[in-house]
Design a protein around this motif. Structure first.
Motif, short mmCIF file in Angstrom:
data_model
loop_
_atom_site.label_atom_id
_atom_site.label_comp_id
_atom_site.label_asym_id
_atom_site.label_seq_id
_atom_site.Cartn_x
_atom_site.Cartn_y
_atom_site.Cartn_z
N SER A 37 -22.00 -22.21 23.82
CA SER A 37 -21.79 -23.59 23.35
C SER A 37 -23.08 -24.13 22.74
CB SER A 37 -21.41 -24.50 24.53
OG SER A 37 -20.23 -24.04 25.16
N ASP A 88 -19.52 -28.43 16.49
CA ASP A 88 -19.41 -28.47 17.95
C ASP A 88 -18.77 -27.15 18.42
OD1 ASP A 88 -19.25 -29.14 20.57
OD2 ASP A 88 -17.88 -30.83 20.31
N GLN A 116 -24.35 -27.48 19.65
CA GLN A 116 -23.93 -28.49 18.67
C GLN A 116 -25.00 -28.64 17.60
OE1 GLN A 116 -23.58 -31.81 21.44
NE2 GLN A 116 -21.36 -31.59 21.40
N GLY A 167 -12.59 -20.17 23.44
CA GLY A 167 -13.33 -21.38 23.14
C GLY A 167 -12.86 -21.98 21.83
N ASP A 199 -17.85 -24.71 21.35
CA ASP A 199 -17.63 -24.93 22.77
C ASP A 199 -17.00 -23.69 23.42
OD1 ASP A 199 -17.36 -26.11 25.22
OD2 ASP A 199 -15.56 -27.23 24.69
N GLY A 200 -17.77 -23.02 24.25
CA GLY A 200 -17.23 -21.87 24.99
C GLY A 200 -16.82 -20.71 24.11
N ASP A 202 -18.62 -17.30 25.98
CA ASP A 202 -18.89 -18.65 26.49
C ASP A 202 -20.18 -19.27 25.95
OD1 ASP A 202 -18.39 -20.90 27.96
OD2 ASP A 202 -19.23 -20.11 29.82
#
Ligand code: ATP
Length: 240
Positions: A25, A7, A27, A60, A9-10, A23
């Motif tokens: 992101s 995961d 998954q 992030g 994220d950012g 930034d």
């Protein structure tokens, strides 16, 4: 819904003080393929390197198996099940195919019988490697070397496999063969993060695509919601 294994994220990352990803992101889920697409220099490799622990996380977070791993050493990430096949088929050309595979499993510190069983599993996936097991890796074709590089990564018993442009420099028929093996790996339950320039080949196997441009996400979509491949290609080339 299943939890993602990876995961991101950012994410902001780069080389030393040079920031090339902002930034970002995405998954990756067990038994699924997420493809990172985008033109040259868009930050795909840099993002993979950050997940592998080779580039610093400047913003992030990177979550893996429910834990934050931003500051975990690269070798510990390998032990935790993150395997990274770098671009350009890095195999030991003078060593035999079999020795290359065994080197891939070396860090596990397992018994010889377990290594044998792991090699057998790779040979089942890539029968051509079994035929060539006593040959020096440098004598293999480009596609075979790519399969060996993937096999070597599998020897580390990963849960997350990151592949950086496995189609690079290969003829289309060989690309299709490599991608069919990637599909088999995902069927076995591996979570796969695939970086590709070959958009058509990537969407054949991917469940989700994330497109980067100049270090930012320009599109993130499940593959089954993409009905216009030409438009996706345009987004990947930064034309829309
Ligand atoms: P490609 O398909 O060409 O590998 P990519 O999307 O993987 O493209 P990256 O390799 O992540 O792109 O490169 C992103 C940016 O980082 C580019 O502008 C590149 O010039 C820069 N870059 C790559 N390696 C380094 C490095 N070692 N030091 C500084 N900048 C780098």
């Amino acid at each position: 819904m299943t939890a993602p294994l990876l995961d991101v994220d950012g994410l902001a990352t780069g080389y030393g003080d040079i920031r090339v990803v902002w930034d970002v992101s995405f998954q990756v889920f067990p038994g699924k393929v997420t493809a990172l697409l985008g033109r040259n220099g868009s930050g795909k490799t840099t993002s993979l390197r950050a997940v592998a622990g080779l580039n610093p996380v400047r913003g992030g977070r990177i979550g893996y198996d429910g834990q934050r791993i931003d500051r975990m050493a690269a070798h510990k990430r390998v032990k935790a099940g993150i395997s990274y096949v770098q671009e350009g088929k890095r195999v030991f050309r003078q060593q035999t195919v079999d020795d290359n595979l065994r080197l891939g499993g070396y860090s596990l510190g397992v018994r010889r019988s377990a290594l044998d069983a792991d090699c057998d599993r790779v040979y089942e996936l890539f029968p051509v490697l079994r035929e060539k097991r006593r040959h020096p890796a440098g004598s293999l074709s480009g596609g075979q070397q790519q399969m060996l590089a993937i096999g070597q990564a599998i020897m580390a018993r990963p849960r997350l496999l990151m592949l950086d442009e496995p189609s690079g420099g290969l003829a289309p028929s060989i690309v299709a063969e490599v991608m069919s093996r990637v599909a088999a790996l995902k069927e076995s339950g591996l979570a796969i993060l695939l970086v590709e320039q070959a958009v058509e080949a990537a969407v054949e196997v991917a469940d989700h695509v994330t497109v980067l441009d100049i270090g930012k996400v320009t599109l993130s979509s499940p593959v089954d919601r993409i009905d216009d491949l030409d438009r996706l290609k345009d987004v990947c080339m930064g034309r829309v």
